[in-house]
Structure formats: structure tokens, C-alpha cells
Write a protein that holds these residues in place. Sequence first.
Motif, PDB file in Angstrom:
ATOM      1  N   ARG A   1      44.270  38.983  28.375  1.00  0.00           N
ATOM      2  CA  ARG A   1      44.981  39.615  27.613  1.00  0.00           C
ATOM      3  C   ARG A   1      46.487  39.625  28.126  1.00  0.00           C
ATOM      4  N   GLY A   2      46.706  38.374  28.611  1.00  0.00           N
ATOM      5  CA  GLY A   2      48.218  38.145  28.798  1.00  0.00           C
ATOM      6  C   GLY A   2      48.654  38.544  30.389  1.00  0.00           C
ATOM      7  N   THR A   3      47.587  38.759  30.932  1.00  0.00           N
ATOM      8  CA  THR A   3      47.688  39.094  32.420  1.00  0.00           C
ATOM      9  C   THR A   3      46.860  38.028  33.409  1.00  0.00           C
ATOM     10  N   ARG A   4      47.404  37.471  34.233  1.00  0.00           N
ATOM     11  CA  ARG A   4      46.999  36.432  35.271  1.00  0.00           C
ATOM     12  C   ARG A   4      46.097  37.441  36.115  1.00  0.00           C
ATOM     13  N   ILE A   5      44.881  37.129  36.654  1.00  0.00           N
ATOM     14  CA  ILE A   5      44.096  37.751  37.756  1.00  0.00           C
ATOM     15  C   ILE A   5      43.441  36.856  38.461  1.00  0.00           C
ATOM     16  N   GLU A   6      43.744  36.953  39.834  1.00  0.00           N
ATOM     17  CA  GLU A   6      42.850  36.126  40.820  1.00  0.00           C
ATOM     18  C   GLU A   6      41.648  36.903  41.192  1.00  0.00           C
ATOM     19  N   LEU A   7      40.586  36.458  41.234  1.00  0.00           N
ATOM     20  CA  LEU A   7      39.071  37.134  41.918  1.00  0.00           C
ATOM     21  C   LEU A   7      38.961  36.352  43.024  1.00  0.00           C
ATOM     22  N   LEU A   8      38.744  36.997  44.262  1.00  0.00           N
ATOM     23  CA  LEU A   8      38.010  36.780  45.547  1.00  0.00           C
ATOM     24  C   LEU A   8      36.740  37.163  45.745  1.00  0.00           C
ATOM     25  N   GLY A   9      36.015  36.452  46.191  1.00  0.00           N
ATOM     26  CA  GLY A   9      34.610  37.010  46.272  1.00  0.00           C
ATOM     27  C   GLY A   9      34.091  36.337  47.807  1.00  0.00           C
ATOM     28  N   LEU A  10      33.317  37.089  48.064  1.00  0.00           N
ATOM     29  CA  LEU A  10      32.403  36.904  49.367  1.00  0.00           C
ATOM     30  C   LEU A  10      30.916  37.042  48.939  1.00  0.00           C
ATOM     31  N   ASN A  11      30.057  35.956  49.546  1.00  0.00           N
ATOM     32  CA  ASN A  11      28.813  36.222  49.591  1.00  0.00           C
ATOM     33  C   ASN A  11      28.344  37.483  50.266  1.00  0.00           C
ATOM     34  N   ASP A  12      27.070  37.812  50.418  1.00  0.00           N
ATOM     35  CA  ASP A  12      26.764  39.366  51.021  1.00  0.00           C
ATOM     36  C   ASP A  12      26.856  39.310  52.472  1.00  0.00           C
ATOM     37  N   PRO A  13      27.634  40.231  53.103  1.00  0.00           N
ATOM     38  CA  PRO A  13      27.716  40.434  54.207  1.00  0.00           C
ATOM     39  C   PRO A  13      26.607  41.032  54.948  1.00  0.00           C
ATOM     40  N   HIS A  14      25.889  41.765  54.185  1.00  0.00           N
ATOM     41  CA  HIS A  14      24.341  42.356  54.649  1.00  0.00           C
ATOM     42  C   HIS A  14      23.538  41.466  55.324  1.00  0.00           C
TER      43      HIS A  14
END
Length: 312
Positions: free
Chosen positions: A170-183
Motif C-alpha cells: 500500500r505504498g509503504t516499503r517494509i523490510e522483514l527480518l526473520g530468524l529460525n527457531d532459537p528454542h
Amino acid sequence: MRRSPRPAAAALGLTAAGVLLWSTVIERRLFTVRRHTLPLLADGAAPIRVLQLSDLHLAPWQARKVDWVRSLAELRPDLVVLTGDLMGHLQARPMLLRALAPLAESTPTVFVHGSNDYYGPLFKNPFKYLMAPSRLSTREPDIDTEALTEGLQRLGAIDLNNSAVDLELRGTRIELLGLNDPHIRYDDASAMRAALTALGAERGTDAPAQPPLRLGVVHAPYQEALGELLDDGAQLILAGHTHGGQVRVPGVGALTANCDLPTAQARGLSVWYDAHRAAFLNVSAGLGNSIYAPVRFACRPEASLITLEAAR
């Protein structure tokens, strides 16, 4: 004259039976949508609706849960974030993909895995959760995680395990950062940062004038993992894993988070911060439970709908 203890004992027994019936048969099926609004977007930006689903722990016979998840497409989210532990049975994958199809096929979707997307459920002593988190397993993974990942990607979902991606919503740039499970210690912040660096290299000189909004995604909200996402500029972190405590004491809250997160933050929206920066943290209580612990008390199963809007 001494009163007979029998009426009091009978009342106590009826109360215990009622609590048991409520928590094992009724409440764990009362799916709900928990809603939040956060002022994270630039002035004039269109609102963005983020639907977070976590901890389905889906089993093949849970058709009612599948139908409810499919119905969430009616909320018309702009982004779907899956924060792990989607699998609750070795044979759950076909039903899981059916549940997620109406969302992932029509809406930008990202996912990270939780430990139960690698390991099928086993019976465990529930009182152990009150003493220490049940971390790294010594057994071999028995879930076909590769097939799960491929199935989610066929629906259009983006693998965010130890990775990063940018989207325009919707006109906004979003950067998504992800980590696999720390558990289970599968998180790798170095790999995530390498992916983030690669995003910057791809953009080159075409970097947007408005800095992108950064969202962090992780299954288990261990403090070290939250700190890594905070260090990389996450303004909102989405996590699951805790089940909100699963059994909450009215007036007290969760008795455990099954990680080193303070129990006061085991469910819902709060703030995670250090001396230099802060981010909103939403920990979803999730939609399921282990098939060997079919109970929820004062902690309804939930999806989170978070509306991001311009600051006022």
C-alpha cells in the motif's frame, strides 16, 4: 456441633470438574482475533493490516480449526505472518496447506519455523515447563520440514528463516527480518544480516527516500533473539511459542513463557528495549496446543490482527 466437610468437598469437586471441562473441551475451541493498532507509518501512509498466525499445532482431524483459519481471509489483511509451530502431527501437512491456502494464495505471506515444524509431538511432564524451558531435543527430526517449506512456497509464502525480504504494501516499503527457531538453537543472525545486506546491494542507488519500516519475525521470543532483531532496527517484532502461558491464573497471568521472556510479556503487545532502542513486541498466544496437552484456561486461542497506521 461439628459441621460435616462433605458439602465443601462436594462443592470443591464440582468446581474442579467444571474447570476441567471448560479448559479441555470448551475454551481451547473458542478461537478469537486479538486486535491492535500501532502508529508506525509515515505521515499520509495508508494503513496496513498484518495478520499474525502462530502455534496452530494442527492435527489432521481438527477440521473446525482449519475452517476457522480459512475464514480469516475475510479480514482482507495486507500481510500474513506465520510465526511457527504450524504442525502438530506427522500427517498434518495436507490439512495445514488447505487451511492456509485462501490467505497465502491471495496475500503476501512470510513464515518462520518453530521446533514443532521439525519434531512431532511427544508426551511430556507439564510441570517441567514451570522449572526451565524444554530446549534442544536429542532425537532426530521426524517432521518432513523440507516438504513443509516447499508446500508453503507453492502457496506463494516466503521463507524468512534466517533471511530477509522487502515488500511494498500500500505504498509503504517494509523490510522483514526473520530468524529460525532459537528454542532449538536454529537461529543464525549472521545469515539474516547477510540477506539484509544483499537486499541493500540489489537496490543500489535506488534506495527509497523514506527509510523502510522494519519488522522482525521469530518463533520463540528468547531475549538474545529479540536483541538481535532490535540491533538490526526492527520496529515491530512478532513472535509466538509461549501459548500465552496456555494456563493463566486470573489476576496473576501466565505461570511460564517456556523461554527466558518475562511472563508478564508472554501474551499480547508490549515493548522490548535496551539502552539505545526499542520496538513493539507482539507475542501471540497461538491457535493450538500439543495433542498431549489439550487444555487452555483463561487464555483463548487467538490470531492477531495488527493495524499499522501513521502516527497522530
